[in-house]
Design an enzyme around this catalytic site. Sequence first.
Site, short mmCIF file in Angstrom:
data_model
loop_
_atom_site.label_atom_id
_atom_site.label_comp_id
_atom_site.label_asym_id
_atom_site.label_seq_id
_atom_site.Cartn_x
_atom_site.Cartn_y
_atom_site.Cartn_z
N ASP A 110 0.88 -1.16 0.00
CA ASP A 110 0.00 0.00 0.00
C ASP A 110 0.93 1.22 0.00
OD1 ASP A 110 -2.08 1.77 0.08
OD2 ASP A 110 -3.15 0.79 1.72
C1 BGC Z 1 -4.95 3.38 0.10
C2 BGC Z 1 -5.08 2.41 -1.04
C3 BGC Z 1 -4.90 3.12 -2.35
C4 BGC Z 1 -3.54 3.80 -2.35
C5 BGC Z 1 -3.22 4.52 -3.63
C6 BGC Z 1 -3.66 4.20 0.00
O1 BGC Z 1 -3.64 5.20 0.95
O2 BGC Z 1 -4.98 2.70 1.33
O3 BGC Z 1 -6.32 1.77 -0.99
O4 BGC Z 1 -5.02 2.23 -3.41
O5 BGC Z 1 -3.51 4.74 -1.29
O6 BGC Z 1 -3.98 5.64 -3.78
#
Ligand code: BGC
Length: 800
Positions: free
Chosen positions: A276
């Site tokens: 993530d």
């Molecule tokens: C979120 C993800 C997301 C990623 C990219 C993160 O903060 O938890 O779900 O895909 O950001 O935007």
Amino acid sequence: MKYKTFVTTLAISMLMTTTAQAQQAPQLRADNIDDVLKAMTLEEKAKLLVGGANNFFGAGAVVGGEADLVAGAAGTTPRIERLGIPATVLTDGPAGVRIDPTRKNDTQTYYATAFPIGTCLASTWNTELVGRIGEAIGNETKEYRCDVILGPGMNLHRNPLCGRNFEYYSEDPLLTGKIAAAYINGVQSQGAGVSAKHFAVNSQETDRTSVDERVSQRAARELYLRGFEIAVRESNPWTIMASYNKVNGEFSMGNHDLLTKILRDDWGYKGIVMTDWIGIRSGLPTIREVQAGNDLMEPGQPAQVNEIIDGVKSGKLDIKDVDRNVRRLLEYIVKTPSFNKYPYTNKPDLKAHAAITRQSACEGIVLLKNNGVLPFNTEGSHTPVGGDLQSPTIKTVALFGENSYDFLSGGTGSGCVHPPYVVDMLEGLKNAGIKSSETLTDIYRKYIAYARAKFQAERHPAKWFQTEMMGQQKYPEIGLSPIAVGKEVADADAAIITIGRQAGEGIDRDIATEFNLLDEECALIIDVCNAFHQADKPVVVIINSGSVIETASWSSYPDAILCAWQPGMEGGNSIADLLTGKVNPSGKLTMTWPVAATDHASTKNFPGSIDDYTFKQMVGSNRPIPGHTYTNHEEDIYVGYRFFDTFGRPVAYPFGYGLSYTTFGYSKPAVKLSGDVVTVSITVKNTGNVAGKEVAQVYVTAPDGQIEKPAKELKAFAKTRELQPGESETLTMTIPVRLLASFDEAGSQWISEAGTYTVHIGSNIADIRATAPFKLSKAYTEKTSDALRPQQKLNLLKRK
Ligand code: BGC
């Protein structure tokens, strides 16, 4: 040699060497991955493992590499020109393609379809329909020059207060896995990829980047991992996103048990794992992430490239681990639209996708209450379905509630989408030929303009997640007096009140102001019901929320309640289709609606454990946020209905619940075990007056054995086609015996114990229409790795 001749000769020979090198360097193809891997330098390998750009915060705020490929996309994988390795683009997800809708010095727009949120999609219980949504999303992904959509969101609804529940599907892992597999197969059928997220046990937002989710091996396997397992086995996602949190003491991103032992060794996963969005993690060396089986750091930082190079040079990181991950990345890259030079148009068919959005939202919206007033009779010719009120002719409505005019199509954070428009209630009803009160329209429109301006003026600059780029905001209700409400009765045939809730990434919901209704909302419901009921005119409440809210204290007031969730950009049209009976509701709840939020067994340890509780003041927030270092999953396997049903606790609406304008009869079921598969057949008949669809849900009670079990668990489901009055359909569902199993921690194995199982088939978990036994004469076992052992003793809830 003269100087000039020397320089010329040197230049020619350098040119020849470079050309030769370039000629020798293999160019990536699907069938020469080994050659490319062999030709890569350590620097190139390290670079590939560390993801590229992050344009997450909107156009212009570029933090590295290749952000300009697609403005607003979340990230990229690095390009290595020498070897013909293109950059690939990763975009959020999951309710549509999340990119910037406009670009600097460009008159074209890049709006994307806002599809229904995950909870609404799952509430259709219609895997075929979700598959079609997946196809549309896959198409938009590649038409907008992206390769992977960062979804589906698959975390379990452990508790109704999780801020991101709207992105997720259910409190049940089987339903989660089946819906996710349908979405993934749909997207990937278009030649684009997904990232199933957030792996794993990421069912809260509070302290999500640091909290340690302490969970028994059994609850992990049976609940939090089961959905992912089903999705991996049934749809082979190109990528999986490791979550921010720790699981039993180790960050998911560096968790070898999770990313290798379980995901790859036990389940046979072949795709890539990415992190993530965090970059360097304090307390987690990048080399440990590589070793754990994490193939891609997103969004990468140059220091991580160096760490990998130094790790290999110093012997701390085995080059074999690097090569294994690089190979997986190359295998991913050759599948992508970027690699295959897909001729993207930047012009997906938004009109066609709007139509499927409208239809799927209709199937996901859940009718919670109806005393007979719905469907509205708009022509004066309608026969009421039943109940104590005659269905009146509805030509004009009084539309109350801020969100009637500022409808929430989706949640906030990375899960929001920028659609070309959102059909609100006013417009949806108008399209269906129903007029709305002009006075109320005027008041609410002016109020919303004021509330928006005030909110933006008062927004703390650090609250980046409350900008429009991060989704629609919810403004407080106006607080209309009973006098103002009373004036609407004369000119309207009915009242509709929309109760809205917004939630999203980064913050969980609180009970007092987000789960419960506020005083002004309760007052509005009571005042409108009093005034309209005195004139014998019906009142319908529309819930426009991605998550569960409190209903028990007020649900007796209105005549009907429709939970519309956040149904995407066609929301108002979908709701009007249902209110007018153009479509018969067939959505069913994918989670229990408790009487009080505190009724869930998990609330005691949500969003953390009570013995580890501090308050932190968040930047820009006017209320302190509770902070936790760990969350003990003391409720263990008793999440959602597994708790309420087993312990006999009352609920507002049970799991699987949802009304229809017609009624269904269930035949006697046929249940047969043959080999390792149980087959369940049942005939469902439309016994009412209008056409409709029904979801038959199959729950199983296991025999009393060595391992304690919930009273019932969902093991299969199927939705009928649209049945005309009197028409029947026989649904045949299969349950692999391995899916009946409980996880035996002592033996690190799945066990379906021998004995007599009871199959319950019903319209929801509390409305079982038919039961039948079957006997498993020999226990089924399946060995797994011994992984994710908790490091602390957990005081787990027991049935006996
Ligand atoms: C979120 C993800 C997301 C990623 C990219 C993160 O903060 O938890 O779900 O895909 O950001 O935007």
